[in-house]
Design a protein around this motif. Sequence first.
Motif, mmCIF file in Angstrom:
data_model
loop_
_atom_site.group_PDB
_atom_site.id
_atom_site.type_symbol
_atom_site.label_atom_id
_atom_site.label_comp_id
_atom_site.label_asym_id
_atom_site.label_seq_id
_atom_site.Cartn_x
_atom_site.Cartn_y
_atom_site.Cartn_z
ATOM 1 N N HIS A 147 69.644 -80.589 116.992
ATOM 2 C CA HIS A 147 70.188 -81.345 118.119
ATOM 3 C C HIS A 147 71.629 -80.921 118.414
ATOM 4 C CE1 HIS A 147 66.847 -83.941 118.902
ATOM 5 N NE2 HIS A 147 66.829 -84.435 117.665
ATOM 6 N N SER A 171 80.037 -68.345 122.026
ATOM 7 C CA SER A 171 79.116 -69.389 121.531
ATOM 8 C C SER A 171 79.469 -69.749 120.106
ATOM 9 C CB SER A 171 77.665 -68.885 121.585
ATOM 10 O OG SER A 171 76.798 -69.837 121.024
ATOM 11 N N LEU A 224 71.553 -77.533 120.078
ATOM 12 C CA LEU A 224 71.103 -77.667 121.466
ATOM 13 C C LEU A 224 72.215 -78.230 122.347
ATOM 14 C CD1 LEU A 224 67.462 -79.014 120.970
ATOM 15 C CD2 LEU A 224 68.127 -76.773 121.865
ATOM 16 N N ASP A 225 72.995 -79.161 121.818
ATOM 17 C CA ASP A 225 74.118 -79.718 122.590
ATOM 18 C C ASP A 225 75.156 -78.636 122.883
ATOM 19 O OD1 ASP A 225 72.958 -82.201 122.593
ATOM 20 O OD2 ASP A 225 74.094 -82.944 120.846
ATOM 21 N N ARG A 266 77.895 -71.768 133.979
ATOM 22 C CA ARG A 266 77.576 -72.014 135.391
ATOM 23 C C ARG A 266 78.847 -72.208 136.217
ATOM 24 N NH1 ARG A 266 73.128 -75.068 133.405
ATOM 25 N NH2 ARG A 266 74.424 -76.970 133.461
ATOM 26 N N MET A 287 74.614 -75.399 123.060
ATOM 27 C CA MET A 287 74.048 -74.481 124.058
ATOM 28 C C MET A 287 74.133 -75.068 125.468
ATOM 29 S SD MET A 287 70.698 -73.046 122.022
ATOM 30 C CE MET A 287 70.134 -72.151 123.455
ATOM 31 N N GLN A 288 73.838 -76.362 125.573
ATOM 32 C CA GLN A 288 73.903 -76.991 126.892
ATOM 33 C C GLN A 288 75.332 -76.990 127.438
ATOM 34 O OE1 GLN A 288 72.184 -80.837 126.206
ATOM 35 N NE2 GLN A 288 70.057 -80.095 126.337
ATOM 36 N N ASN A 289 76.323 -77.254 126.559
ATOM 37 C CA ASN A 289 77.719 -77.219 126.990
ATOM 38 C C ASN A 289 78.119 -75.816 127.435
ATOM 39 O OD1 ASN A 289 78.086 -79.934 126.450
ATOM 40 N ND2 ASN A 289 78.743 -79.577 124.332
ATOM 41 N N GLU A 290 77.696 -74.788 126.639
ATOM 42 C CA GLU A 290 78.007 -73.407 127.015
ATOM 43 C C GLU A 290 77.367 -73.041 128.338
ATOM 44 O OE1 GLU A 290 79.965 -71.251 125.698
ATOM 45 O OE2 GLU A 290 80.565 -72.451 123.971
ATOM 46 N N GLN A 291 76.123 -73.495 128.557
ATOM 47 C CA GLN A 291 75.465 -73.190 129.833
ATOM 48 C C GLN A 291 76.214 -73.821 130.990
ATOM 49 O OE1 GLN A 291 71.457 -74.547 129.302
ATOM 50 N NE2 GLN A 291 70.766 -72.660 128.295
ATOM 51 N N ALA A 292 76.683 -75.033 130.781
ATOM 52 C CA ALA A 292 77.435 -75.699 131.855
ATOM 53 C C ALA A 292 78.727 -74.950 132.160
ATOM 54 C CB ALA A 292 77.728 -77.145 131.443
#
Length: 505
Positions: free
Chosen positions: A31, A94, A34-35, A45, A37-42
């Motif tokens: 978890h 990352s 995954l958090d 973007r 990764m989601q922050n890096e994706q944001a």
Amino acid sequence: MNKDRLKDEGNALITQKHQISKAQGKLTELHQSLDIMQNEQAQNRQKLDSLMSDMEALLADIDPNMAEMDSNQEQEALISLQKELDSMQVEIHSDLHTIDELDSVVFNENMSWGEYIDSFNDYAKRNHIDLSKDPFENLMSKTQQIELQKRIKEEFSIKNAQCDKYDYLIAGACGLIGGLVDILFVGKPGESKLGGWIDEQANNATKKFAKLCGWKPKEGKENSVKSAIGFLEKKFKVNYDHRHTADTGGKVCNMSAKNHHLKSLGHSPDIIGLFFSILNQFTNTATFVSNGEIITIDTENFELQGGNFIAKIFCGFANWFGHLASDWTGSSGADGRGSGISIPFYNLFQLCDFGRFGEKHQETFAVVTSKVFESGYDFRHGLTMAIPVVITELIIRFMYVMKQRFYHGREWKECMPNSSVPELRRMLLVGHGVLCTMDGIDATIRSGGPLANPVEFLLHTNLIGWVNFGQLALREVYAWWNVGKMDIEAVDEYLGKDLRAMIRR
């Protein structure tokens, strides 16, 4: 259950608990990753959107007449745009890290219990789990342990009875009722008002059993219990049905048609009788107990039916039960009531070849109990004696429920008359004690005393009531001696209740 087996099962639960804990830790790591990764994706973007905006601004700054440029000018414009893009330093990084593989206990469906134990022991060694201590202490938290200890003390520990005066009065009154039924309606064999009714029911049961086994009485013999007994005697023959001393070659003394059911161990309606019956049928022998001795004699060859050992055991059991059904209401050639089979375990009194009783003090206790049996103190009279005992038991339990419900105001489910309840246990002891006291006084008055006329005294004694009272007394002494210790019966009852609930689901 074996103590080592229980410990192994506890250790298995410890390793399973450790696996669950590790798995939950791995899920937490996943978890977190995954958090991240989601922050890096944001963030990426956002940077990509910023790049697109910059590119659009650069394109807007280009001369609209660029299409009219020659190739050299176009190339110079593209190189200028590339320099602008290179000047934008976009750093994508990352914080993700590698997640180690989860360790597990090796298991498959073909493993034996020993192999499974070795497997979780290996897992424990790899993960530094200490399995030398009591596993059940580690399976519960301190709070859970305290709650369990409190519950065990309140629900599953042996307690002293906290009876009030009304409990004792109720128990005594119920015992008085049972005692009056015993004195007025049971009495001695041959003079019992209830005994005649029991004998009639026994005869009816014998006829019904004979019909189930194929008895087809002749016209006019439909109600003949002698005919039914004769049919069963022929159908369920055994090799140990000796009736007189002469039949045993003089080895069993003082045996007659009136007491051979007592002296023959195979005729006993209990586990002892079943064992010796099957043994005698297999070995062509007959076993008797007389004057303190167990005597075994050879008999004629007796072929036990059945194609294998298990079938022969079943046939031996069927012969034993069927032969008892033919004997418990007397024999087909007996006059009157006839001599039935003994009360369970009563024939063990024949081993008590001691004491000196009677007018001339020449009779041992074994001889006295044999004479008592010959006077009709058989299985049918045992059923008669059980009536006041059952009445006393039922009335006490009923009154206990009523008192708990309407005097103490408890819910119906809390008023169940379980024998493990200390107050009910004490009430039963008092009630049956009163019954036996009245029975003993009555027997003493009618016989002149146990030493003056022991046969008459025992004929008026309710053996079933005294045995039941003895069991209750032993339970009360055991409870008094072990106050505060675990009540195994209560635990078994609780587990049995839960198991039945699980089965119903």
